[in-house]
Scaffold this motif. Structure first.
Motif, PDB file in Angstrom:
ATOM      1  N   SER A   1     -47.600  51.447 -34.312  1.00  0.00           N
ATOM      2  CA  SER A   1     -47.395  51.098 -35.714  1.00  0.00           C
ATOM      3  C   SER A   1     -45.957  51.409 -36.101  1.00  0.00           C
ATOM      4  CB  SER A   1     -48.354  51.870 -36.636  1.00  0.00           C
ATOM      5  OG  SER A   1     -48.163  53.272 -36.502  1.00  0.00           O
ATOM      6  N   LEU A   2     -45.379  50.575 -36.981  1.00  0.00           N
ATOM      7  CA  LEU A   2     -43.980  50.706 -37.382  1.00  0.00           C
ATOM      8  C   LEU A   2     -43.879  50.855 -38.893  1.00  0.00           C
ATOM      9  CD1 LEU A   2     -42.372  47.887 -35.186  1.00  0.00           C
ATOM     10  CD2 LEU A   2     -42.523  50.318 -34.658  1.00  0.00           C
TER      11      LEU A   2
ATOM     12  N   SER B   1     -25.465  56.503 -44.984  1.00  0.00           N
ATOM     13  CA  SER B   1     -26.205  57.479 -44.185  1.00  0.00           C
ATOM     14  C   SER B   1     -26.274  57.037 -42.726  1.00  0.00           C
ATOM     15  CB  SER B   1     -27.625  57.651 -44.748  1.00  0.00           C
ATOM     16  OG  SER B   1     -27.601  58.032 -46.101  1.00  0.00           O
ATOM     17  N   VAL B   2     -26.623  57.998 -41.863  1.00  0.00           N
ATOM     18  CA  VAL B   2     -26.772  57.713 -40.441  1.00  0.00           C
ATOM     19  C   VAL B   2     -28.208  57.237 -40.185  1.00  0.00           C
ATOM     20  CG1 VAL B   2     -26.677  58.688 -38.108  1.00  0.00           C
ATOM     21  CG2 VAL B   2     -25.060  59.465 -39.864  1.00  0.00           C
ATOM     22  N   PRO B   3     -28.397  56.121 -39.474  1.00  0.00           N
ATOM     23  CA  PRO B   3     -29.758  55.639 -39.201  1.00  0.00           C
ATOM     24  C   PRO B   3     -30.567  56.681 -38.414  1.00  0.00           C
ATOM     25  CG  PRO B   3     -28.138  53.955 -38.688  1.00  0.00           C
ATOM     26  CD  PRO B   3     -27.372  55.223 -38.931  1.00  0.00           C
ATOM     27  N   GLU B   4     -31.867  56.741 -38.680  1.00  0.00           N
ATOM     28  CA  GLU B   4     -32.743  57.697 -38.018  1.00  0.00           C
ATOM     29  C   GLU B   4     -34.015  57.003 -37.551  1.00  0.00           C
ATOM     30  OE1 GLU B   4     -33.608  60.928 -40.626  1.00  0.00           O
ATOM     31  OE2 GLU B   4     -31.541  61.221 -41.252  1.00  0.00           O
ATOM     32  N   VAL B   5     -34.619  57.578 -36.502  1.00  0.00           N
ATOM     33  CA  VAL B   5     -35.911  57.098 -36.021  1.00  0.00           C
ATOM     34  C   VAL B   5     -36.813  58.311 -35.812  1.00  0.00           C
ATOM     35  CG1 VAL B   5     -37.155  55.867 -34.217  1.00  0.00           C
ATOM     36  CG2 VAL B   5     -34.865  55.112 -34.874  1.00  0.00           C
ATOM     37  N   GLU B   6     -37.974  58.312 -36.446  1.00  0.00           N
ATOM     38  CA  GLU B   6     -38.934  59.400 -36.317  1.00  0.00           C
ATOM     39  C   GLU B   6     -40.177  58.884 -35.585  1.00  0.00           C
ATOM     40  OE1 GLU B   6     -39.874  60.986 -40.107  1.00  0.00           O
ATOM     41  OE2 GLU B   6     -37.902  61.911 -40.427  1.00  0.00           O
ATOM     42  N   LYS B   7     -40.616  59.680 -34.599  1.00  0.00           N
ATOM     43  CA  LYS B   7     -41.822  59.313 -33.860  1.00  0.00           C
ATOM     44  C   LYS B   7     -42.922  60.331 -34.164  1.00  0.00           C
ATOM     45  CE  LYS B   7     -43.777  58.745 -29.232  1.00  0.00           C
ATOM     46  NZ  LYS B   7     -43.585  58.942 -27.785  1.00  0.00           N
ATOM     47  N   SER B   8     -44.125  59.832 -34.406  1.00  0.00           N
ATOM     48  CA  SER B   8     -45.268  60.698 -34.664  1.00  0.00           C
ATOM     49  C   SER B   8     -46.495  60.065 -34.021  1.00  0.00           C
ATOM     50  CB  SER B   8     -45.467  60.884 -36.180  1.00  0.00           C
ATOM     51  OG  SER B   8     -45.668  59.629 -36.816  1.00  0.00           O
ATOM     52  N   GLY B   9     -47.637  60.698 -34.180  1.00  0.00           N
ATOM     53  CA  GLY B   9     -48.858  60.170 -33.588  1.00  0.00           C
ATOM     54  C   GLY B   9     -49.013  60.606 -32.141  1.00  0.00           C
TER      55      GLY B   9
ATOM     56  N   ASN C   1     -49.601  59.355 -27.767  1.00  0.00           N
ATOM     57  CA  ASN C   1     -49.122  58.350 -26.833  1.00  0.00           C
ATOM     58  C   ASN C   1     -49.962  57.079 -26.910  1.00  0.00           C
ATOM     59  OD1 ASN C   1     -47.108  60.043 -25.902  1.00  0.00           O
ATOM     60  ND2 ASN C   1     -48.381  60.917 -24.272  1.00  0.00           N
ATOM     61  N   GLU C   2     -51.256  57.251 -27.223  1.00  0.00           N
ATOM     62  CA  GLU C   2     -52.128  56.076 -27.334  1.00  0.00           C
ATOM     63  C   GLU C   2     -51.906  55.332 -28.657  1.00  0.00           C
ATOM     64  OE1 GLU C   2     -53.113  59.094 -26.596  1.00  0.00           O
ATOM     65  OE2 GLU C   2     -53.496  58.870 -24.446  1.00  0.00           O
ATOM     66  N   ALA C   3     -51.487  56.039 -29.703  1.00  0.00           N
ATOM     67  CA  ALA C   3     -51.264  55.412 -31.019  1.00  0.00           C
ATOM     68  C   ALA C   3     -49.986  55.974 -31.636  1.00  0.00           C
ATOM     69  CB  ALA C   3     -52.459  55.646 -31.936  1.00  0.00           C
ATOM     70  N   PRO C   4     -48.831  55.654 -31.046  1.00  0.00           N
ATOM     71  CA  PRO C   4     -47.575  56.193 -31.588  1.00  0.00           C
ATOM     72  C   PRO C   4     -47.179  55.474 -32.873  1.00  0.00           C
ATOM     73  CG  PRO C   4     -47.115  54.691 -29.780  1.00  0.00           C
ATOM     74  CD  PRO C   4     -48.611  54.825 -29.843  1.00  0.00           C
ATOM     75  N   ASN C   5     -46.464  56.212 -33.717  1.00  0.00           N
ATOM     76  CA  ASN C   5     -45.939  55.648 -34.963  1.00  0.00           C
ATOM     77  C   ASN C   5     -44.435  55.882 -34.991  1.00  0.00           C
ATOM     78  OD1 ASN C   5     -45.052  56.436 -38.000  1.00  0.00           O
ATOM     79  ND2 ASN C   5     -46.492  54.734 -38.020  1.00  0.00           N
ATOM     80  N   PHE C   6     -43.683  54.816 -35.229  1.00  0.00           N
ATOM     81  CA  PHE C   6     -42.231  54.900 -35.296  1.00  0.00           C
ATOM     82  C   PHE C   6     -41.788  54.555 -36.715  1.00  0.00           C
ATOM     83  CE2 PHE C   6     -43.223  53.995 -30.896  1.00  0.00           C
ATOM     84  CZ  PHE C   6     -42.408  54.884 -30.204  1.00  0.00           C
ATOM     85  N   LYS C   7     -40.989  55.450 -37.303  1.00  0.00           N
ATOM     86  CA  LYS C   7     -40.471  55.233 -38.653  1.00  0.00           C
ATOM     87  C   LYS C   7     -38.960  55.053 -38.569  1.00  0.00           C
ATOM     88  CE  LYS C   7     -40.657  57.062 -43.368  1.00  0.00           C
ATOM     89  NZ  LYS C   7     -41.157  58.150 -44.225  1.00  0.00           N
ATOM     90  N   PHE C   8     -38.496  53.861 -38.887  1.00  0.00           N
ATOM     91  CA  PHE C   8     -37.075  53.547 -38.837  1.00  0.00           C
ATOM     92  C   PHE C   8     -36.477  53.769 -40.219  1.00  0.00           C
ATOM     93  CE2 PHE C   8     -39.069  51.218 -35.441  1.00  0.00           C
ATOM     94  CZ  PHE C   8     -38.161  51.304 -34.394  1.00  0.00           C
ATOM     95  N   LYS C   9     -35.491  54.662 -40.290  1.00  0.00           N
ATOM     96  CA  LYS C   9     -34.797  54.933 -41.555  1.00  0.00           C
ATOM     97  C   LYS C   9     -33.426  54.269 -41.473  1.00  0.00           C
ATOM     98  CE  LYS C   9     -37.126  59.342 -42.450  1.00  0.00           C
ATOM     99  NZ  LYS C   9     -36.950  60.773 -42.740  1.00  0.00           N
ATOM    100  N   ILE C  10     -33.227  53.265 -42.312  1.00  0.00           N
ATOM    101  CA  ILE C  10     -32.043  52.431 -42.239  1.00  0.00           C
ATOM    102  C   ILE C  10     -31.248  52.592 -43.522  1.00  0.00           C
ATOM    103  CG2 ILE C  10     -31.199  50.067 -41.927  1.00  0.00           C
ATOM    104  CD1 ILE C  10     -33.903  49.438 -40.651  1.00  0.00           C
ATOM    105  N   PRO C  11     -29.914  52.826 -43.424  1.00  0.00           N
ATOM    106  CA  PRO C  11     -29.108  52.947 -44.645  1.00  0.00           C
ATOM    107  C   PRO C  11     -29.028  51.622 -45.384  1.00  0.00           C
ATOM    108  CG  PRO C  11     -27.699  52.932 -42.694  1.00  0.00           C
ATOM    109  CD  PRO C  11     -29.114  53.035 -42.199  1.00  0.00           C
ATOM    110  N   LYS C  12     -29.048  51.714 -46.693  1.00  0.00           N
ATOM    111  CA  LYS C  12     -28.952  50.535 -47.542  1.00  0.00           C
ATOM    112  C   LYS C  12     -27.557  49.935 -47.439  1.00  0.00           C
ATOM    113  CE  LYS C  12     -29.645  49.009 -52.328  1.00  0.00           C
ATOM    114  NZ  LYS C  12     -29.956  49.451 -53.706  1.00  0.00           N
ATOM    115  N   GLY C  13     -27.472  48.643 -47.243  1.00  0.00           N
ATOM    116  CA  GLY C  13     -26.192  47.973 -47.109  1.00  0.00           C
ATOM    117  C   GLY C  13     -25.519  47.753 -48.453  1.00  0.00           C
ATOM    118  N   ASP C  14     -24.247  47.350 -48.377  1.00  0.00           N
ATOM    119  CA  ASP C  14     -23.509  47.034 -49.593  1.00  0.00           C
ATOM    120  C   ASP C  14     -24.054  45.759 -50.225  1.00  0.00           C
ATOM    121  OD1 ASP C  14     -21.895  49.195 -49.086  1.00  0.00           O
ATOM    122  OD2 ASP C  14     -20.419  48.019 -47.968  1.00  0.00           O
TER     123      ASP C  14
END
Length: 497
Positions: free
Chosen positions: A264-265, A274-282, A284-297
């Protein structure tokens, strides 16, 4: 050292003098009756407090019987500085050892990488086992060195002092460098650990990179195994495609494919810059990736020119039925007012000095004279100057000025029609004839006559009185230079909109 005086001491500290004297002390001059400098209680208070603060700041209890407390503090500081120099030497030794260990760890990692590559050519399980063993060994030794450096940093931090802090910073930099080296070694080992990869339908020739597992850090020389146990060598990397050579070997039966992970994403916005970040949780069978993206101009607003030809075609709907033509009555008062432009500047007077005066009659005229139109219902205005008419936007009534109209004119109005006839400064010796055909769907007709010097008698109807005008009638207006003659021709025709 302590706040100790011979007699008459106060329970509260003295205040600064109200009128202090700043500068340097002097003994005075008896010959000139000059007084020496007076120290005062506040001067003694300042000196005492300065010393007391040094003693108490060093963690010592002020003692009136110990007159070398300041000397003890300075000696302790000197000893600390000496020890700091010793710690600096120890830290340098640790730095050299850390560098040697990092180089040894790198060499050992290279050796392990070579071993992992060889094992990977045999089977995937052996590669993974060797990779994990290598990582554990590197992590163990690196952790030992990190622990020693952290112990040294803690000891230096407990000692304190400017020199000691500099040494502590150097040790911290060495620790950070070792951790960075460890991460680089781990990446190298991980890269080597992927020398054997899985591609279920791998075959000789071109294959899709996306189907490769894992598909990161792929490189020429890697070995690919398919569901039939066939092993291929990776020969080329072409963007999203890879090229495999012929079958190198065939392994035994491959076990069943495990369950695909339920990934799941999520996407979250960060403040701009800001610096982009990626957080993983969950799991191995049901991983969750949260992409934190800086807001553009903020971008430029979307314009019509930004559409592609396909997008414009998609926006275009089916052709509609033909609508009714727009008439003057469909316009709003504001739209009608916008149709009438501003009155232009008067033109230059024509040069008639070279013209020959008319003599005799005009004779027979050849051709036809153009019919001008003032159709306010259909908004058709041809050959009629702007100053020859005016429209009341509230009542839609139309007023025309005969002397400014063309010789032959057709007039049509959706409201009342008023025809105004007056010479408007015409020289009495001049003559002219105007023919007007009037038509209207609604409203009434009226004729306003203004004579020379506002004398209505200057205009006369041939019918002895002003007739009732009807749609389609012709009005002939003749000015003979001194008097105006009006005549109505009843056409009997119904002229509508």
């Amino acid at each position: 050292m302590k706040r100790l005086y011979y007699a008459n001491a106060s329970d509260t500290p003295p205040l600064p003098p109200k009128n202090p004297s700043y500068g340097y002390p002097q003994d005075g001059d008896k010959n000139e009756k000059g007084l020496p400098t007076t120290l005062g209680s506040y001067w003694h208070h300042m000196i005492t407090e300065e010393f007391m603060n040094v003693i108490e700041g060093a963690g010592m209890e002020p003692d009136e019987n110990n007159l070398h407390q300041l000397a003890d503090i300075f000696e302790d500081f000197r000893q600390r500085a000496f020890k700091a120099e010793g710690f600096a030497g120890d830290a340098q030794d640790w730095a050299e050892k850390a560098k040697e260990f990092a180089e040894a760890a790198q060499a050992e990692a290279d050796s392990k990488v070579a071993q992992v590559r060889e094992a990977g050519e045999a089977q995937v399980a052996a590669v993974n086992a060797a990779t994990e063993a290598s990582q554990e060994e590197i992590e163990q030794k690196t952790a030992e060195l990190e622990a020693k450096l952290e112990t040294l940093i803690a000891e230096l931090d407990a000692k304190g002092g400017e020199q000691v802090n500099l040494v502590k910073l150097q040790a911290q930099e060495i620790l950070d460098a070792i951790r960075l080296t460890k991460n680089q070694v781990e990446e190298l080992v991980n890269s080597a650990g992927y020398s054997m990869r899985w591609l279920a339908d791998a075959h000789e020739g071109t294959n899709l990179m996306a189907a490769l597992t894992p598909n990161s850090n792929a490189k020429v020389g890697d070995h690919i195994i398919n569901r039939n146990g066939e092993v291929f060598e990776l020969l080329e990397l072409n963007g999203t495609e890879i090229v495999l050579g012929p079958v190198l070997a065939v392994f035994g039966d491959v076990g069943p494919t495990g369950p695909a992970p339920d990934i799941s994403l999520e996407v979250a916005m960060l403040p701009s810059g800001s610096v982009p970040e990626v957080e993983k949780s969950g799991t191995n069978e049901a991983p969750n990736f949260k992409f934190k993206i800086p807001k553009g101009d903020k971008g430029d607003p979307f314009a019509y020119a930004d559409f592609t030809a396909e997008q414009l075609e998609a926006l275009k709907g089916p052709k509609g039925d033909t609508g009714n033509p727009l008439t003057f009555s469909d316009l709003t008062d504001e739209q009608k007012a916008q149709l009438k432009g501003e009155k232009g500047d008067p033109g230059e007077a024509a040069d008639i000095s070279g013209l020959i005066p008319k003599s005799g009659d005009r004779g027979v005229l050849n051709g036809y004279q153009k019919l001008c139109s003032l159709d306010m219902i259909s908004s058709i205005i041809e050959g009629v100057p702007d100053d020859a008419y005016s429209v009341d936007s509230a009542t839609l009534s139309l007023t025309v000025y005969v002397d400014r109209l063309p010789d032959i004119c057709f007039i049509k109005s959706s409201g009342d029609l008023k025809i105004t006839a007056y010479p408007n400064g015409v020289i009495e010796s001049q003559t002219w004839i105007k023919i007007i055909r009037v038509a209207s769907a609604s409203g009434s007709f009226s004729f306003e006559t203004i004579g020379v010097d506002d004398n209505p008698a200057s205009w006369v109807w041939t019918e002895d009185s002003a007739p009732q005008l009807m749609g389609g009638d012709l009005i002939i207006i003749f000015w003979d230079g001194t008097c105006g003659h009006l005549h109505q021709l009843v056409s009997g025709l119904s002229v509508g909109v």
